[in-house]
Design a protein around this motif. Sequence first.
Motif, PDB file in Angstrom:
ATOM      1  N   MET A  21      -5.173   8.530   6.745  1.00 30.57           N
ATOM      2  CA  MET A  21      -4.272   7.388   6.807  1.00 30.57           C
ATOM      3  C   MET A  21      -4.889   6.191   6.083  1.00 30.57           C
ATOM      4  O   MET A  21      -4.206   5.508   5.307  1.00 30.57           O
ATOM      5  CB  MET A  21      -3.957   7.037   8.267  1.00 30.57           C
ATOM      6  N   LYS A  22      -6.169   5.966   6.294  1.00 26.34           N
ATOM      7  CA  LYS A  22      -6.871   4.864   5.632  1.00 26.34           C
ATOM      8  C   LYS A  22      -6.900   5.091   4.120  1.00 26.34           C
ATOM      9  O   LYS A  22      -6.680   4.160   3.341  1.00 26.34           O
ATOM     10  CB  LYS A  22      -8.288   4.753   6.176  1.00 26.34           C
TER      11      LYS A  22
ATOM     12  N   GLY B 200      -2.772  -6.420   1.684  1.00 28.89           N
ATOM     13  CA  GLY B 200      -3.130  -5.499   2.760  1.00 28.89           C
ATOM     14  C   GLY B 200      -2.162  -5.521   3.924  1.00 28.89           C
ATOM     15  O   GLY B 200      -1.788  -4.475   4.458  1.00 28.89           O
ATOM     16  N   ASN B 201      -1.729  -6.719   4.329  1.00 25.56           N
ATOM     17  CA  ASN B 201      -0.779  -6.821   5.440  1.00 25.56           C
ATOM     18  C   ASN B 201       0.559  -6.171   5.097  1.00 25.56           C
ATOM     19  O   ASN B 201       1.189  -5.542   5.950  1.00 25.56           O
ATOM     20  CB  ASN B 201      -0.564  -8.288   5.832  1.00 25.56           C
TER      21      ASN B 201
ATOM     22  N   LEU C  86      -2.207   2.886  -1.733  1.00 27.49           N
ATOM     23  CA  LEU C  86      -1.023   2.030  -1.860  1.00 27.49           C
ATOM     24  C   LEU C  86      -1.429   0.612  -2.256  1.00 27.49           C
ATOM     25  O   LEU C  86      -0.818   0.006  -3.138  1.00 27.49           O
ATOM     26  CB  LEU C  86      -0.233   2.007  -0.555  1.00 27.49           C
ATOM     27  N   PHE C  87      -2.476   0.112  -1.627  1.00 27.78           N
ATOM     28  CA  PHE C  87      -2.962  -1.229  -1.945  1.00 27.78           C
ATOM     29  C   PHE C  87      -3.441  -1.294  -3.393  1.00 27.78           C
ATOM     30  O   PHE C  87      -3.094  -2.213  -4.132  1.00 27.78           O
ATOM     31  CB  PHE C  87      -4.085  -1.625  -0.984  1.00 27.78           C
ATOM     32  N   ASN C  88      -4.219  -0.301  -3.805  1.00 29.93           N
ATOM     33  CA  ASN C  88      -4.784  -0.301  -5.161  1.00 29.93           C
ATOM     34  C   ASN C  88      -3.733  -0.120  -6.246  1.00 29.93           C
ATOM     35  O   ASN C  88      -3.960  -0.513  -7.391  1.00 29.93           O
ATOM     36  CB  ASN C  88      -5.862   0.771  -5.299  1.00 29.93           C
ATOM     37  N   SER C  89      -2.591   0.441  -5.889  1.00 28.13           N
ATOM     38  CA  SER C  89      -1.541   0.626  -6.891  1.00 28.13           C
ATOM     39  C   SER C  89      -0.990  -0.716  -7.372  1.00 28.13           C
ATOM     40  O   SER C  89      -0.468  -0.807  -8.478  1.00 28.13           O
ATOM     41  CB  SER C  89      -0.393   1.465  -6.323  1.00 28.13           C
ATOM     42  N   GLY C  90      -1.090  -1.735  -6.530  1.00 31.53           N
ATOM     43  CA  GLY C  90      -0.554  -3.046  -6.875  1.00 31.53           C
ATOM     44  C   GLY C  90       0.958  -3.136  -6.710  1.00 31.53           C
ATOM     45  O   GLY C  90       1.553  -4.165  -7.014  1.00 31.53           O
ATOM     46  N   LEU C  91       1.566  -2.084  -6.195  1.00 30.12           N
ATOM     47  CA  LEU C  91       3.023  -2.047  -6.065  1.00 30.12           C
ATOM     48  C   LEU C  91       3.512  -2.340  -4.645  1.00 30.12           C
ATOM     49  O   LEU C  91       4.701  -2.498  -4.425  1.00 30.12           O
ATOM     50  CB  LEU C  91       3.553  -0.676  -6.493  1.00 30.12           C
ATOM     51  N   TYR C  92       2.580  -2.386  -3.694  1.00 31.03           N
ATOM     52  CA  TYR C  92       2.962  -2.532  -2.290  1.00 31.03           C
ATOM     53  C   TYR C  92       2.546  -3.869  -1.687  1.00 31.03           C
ATOM     54  O   TYR C  92       2.697  -4.075  -0.503  1.00 31.03           O
ATOM     55  CB  TYR C  92       2.370  -1.380  -1.467  1.00 31.03           C
ATOM     56  N   GLY C  93       2.006  -4.762  -2.508  1.00 30.72           N
ATOM     57  CA  GLY C  93       1.634  -6.079  -2.017  1.00 30.72           C
ATOM     58  C   GLY C  93       0.225  -6.114  -1.453  1.00 30.72           C
ATOM     59  O   GLY C  93      -0.596  -5.236  -1.722  1.00 30.72           O
TER      60      GLY C  93
ATOM     61  N   THR D  45       4.387  -1.647   5.549  1.00 26.55           N
ATOM     62  CA  THR D  45       5.101  -0.553   4.900  1.00 26.55           C
ATOM     63  C   THR D  45       4.856   0.764   5.626  1.00 26.55           C
ATOM     64  O   THR D  45       5.798   1.489   5.957  1.00 26.55           O
ATOM     65  CB  THR D  45       4.674  -0.425   3.421  1.00 26.55           C
ATOM     66  N   VAL D  46       3.590   1.072   5.895  1.00 30.13           N
ATOM     67  CA  VAL D  46       3.302   2.370   6.542  1.00 30.13           C
ATOM     68  C   VAL D  46       3.784   2.388   7.989  1.00 30.13           C
ATOM     69  O   VAL D  46       4.179   3.442   8.489  1.00 30.13           O
ATOM     70  CB  VAL D  46       1.813   2.779   6.410  1.00 30.13           C
TER      71      VAL D  46
END
Length: 134
Positions: free
Chosen positions: A105-106, A121-122, A112-119, A127-128
């Motif tokens: 999960m981590k 960390g919060n 997702l964070f590193n993709s730059g598409l999901y904003g 999202t998840v």
Amino acid sequence: LRRFFVVAAINAEMTVIKRVETSTENQSDDTTEEATSIYKASDINAAFDNGDNALALEIINDLVSTKVANGMDEKKAKSSVRSSMTSYWKPLYKQAWQNGDANEMKRIRYILFNSGLYGNGNEVVKTVQDWLKD
């Protein structure tokens, strides 16, 4: 992994060349060509899965740029690529949650964070969390 992408890139380029040759023979002079990418959205997931964040980001940028070159605005282009990523990662995240696999999960949240598409960390966490409500 790099060999896979080299072969995929060569095959994609050959497909484009064949498509251009065929369409050039069959089209009139007043039609415009659409920009194409050597990558597919699934290549993003493969790169992230194999730990190659730099390649994954290169693929994301290329796919977004291609969509923008074809007339899509940047926000919609990023949303389209994000949707493709979500289709892949959401079921994997839900499965990891059901299995109690905190490490997986981590890892997925990090991707997702590193993709730059999901904003930030919060926003990734929100999202998840929303995925788990589905």
